[in-house]
Design an enzyme around this catalytic site. Sequence first.
Site, PDB file in Angstrom:
ATOM      1  N   SER A 165       0.846  -1.188   0.000  1.00 37.63           N
ATOM      2  CA  SER A 165       0.000   0.000   0.000  1.00 37.63           C
ATOM      3  C   SER A 165       0.882   1.239   0.000  1.00 37.63           C
ATOM      4  O   SER A 165       2.023   1.207   0.490  1.00 37.63           O
ATOM      5  CB  SER A 165      -0.890   0.017   1.250  1.00 37.63           C
ATOM      6  OG  SER A 165      -1.594   1.236   1.374  1.00 37.63           O
ATOM      7  N   TYR A 177      -2.483   0.101  10.671  1.00 34.08           N
ATOM      8  CA  TYR A 177      -2.573  -0.567   9.370  1.00 34.08           C
ATOM      9  C   TYR A 177      -1.389  -0.160   8.502  1.00 34.08           C
ATOM     10  O   TYR A 177      -0.759  -1.010   7.851  1.00 34.08           O
ATOM     11  CB  TYR A 177      -3.881  -0.204   8.675  1.00 34.08           C
ATOM     12  CG  TYR A 177      -3.894  -0.561   7.207  1.00 34.08           C
ATOM     13  CD1 TYR A 177      -4.127  -1.867   6.791  1.00 34.08           C
ATOM     14  CD2 TYR A 177      -3.659   0.412   6.223  1.00 34.08           C
ATOM     15  CE1 TYR A 177      -4.122  -2.200   5.446  1.00 34.08           C
ATOM     16  CE2 TYR A 177      -3.651   0.082   4.879  1.00 34.08           C
ATOM     17  CZ  TYR A 177      -3.883  -1.221   4.494  1.00 34.08           C
ATOM     18  OH  TYR A 177      -3.872  -1.548   3.152  1.00 34.08           O
TER      19      TYR A 177
END
Length: 260
Positions: A165, A177
């Site tokens: 990501s 995250y």
Amino acid sequence: MSNTSATPGTSGAASTPEAPGTPQVPAAPDAPVALITGGGSGIGAAVARRLLEAGHRVVVTGRGEKRLRAFAEELGEPEGLLTVTGNAADYDCVRSAVDRALDGFGRLDTVVANAGTATHDSVAEGDPAGWTDMVLTNVLGPALLIRASIDALRRTKGRIVLVGSVAGFVHTPGNLYGATKWAVTGLAENTRRQVTEWGVGVTLIAPGRVETPFWDGNGNLPLGPLLTADQIADSVVWAIRQPAGVDVNTVVVRPVGQPN
């Protein structure tokens, strides 16, 4: 004990109609084989579709048997698709999925560590109840897939694709995250430095904001422009289909207009 199970119906009958708009190239007996974790929806499903369209054979894993079955039915249950139910953060499940690929198709050329989850909260104010599953799925899961598949990939001079990501490149206040995706960024390069001498390639695909079920736990999509799962799948497949000897290592893909 593994809780992995295969869905035999995904080997498909030739007379089953294909899903509209998803033309499949019949897989040759020696066609490349890809295993995709978290492949029943979102980016993983889009990658599976693209590879099937290109004539690859594909093994898709996920925790939800119903979702995997629906995905196979949507595609018309092509004979080149096998779905396997299991947990990407459980080594027995991952190893069993690799064995299913080898038993069913005889080889393994690519693994795509796509399974991931997010709690959409912060380290200082969030609920720790969901953190263990997120960290195990996002960080341990890709490592387990590499470990379970590396012997097969060495034989085919194959490729490892890790779906990371942009959050693994950009610091965000309190974002646990994001920390898991920083770990994936590091795992990709550390793995590459070990396996490149064995002829195995490693690619990190790091998407920006993408319109997928990832955001369901957040209650709504983020503001601003979004990519589609198909656009990220195009990047994954592009990396997989590079000529022999070419190793594309890091691909960061943002929608135009996403500044961070």
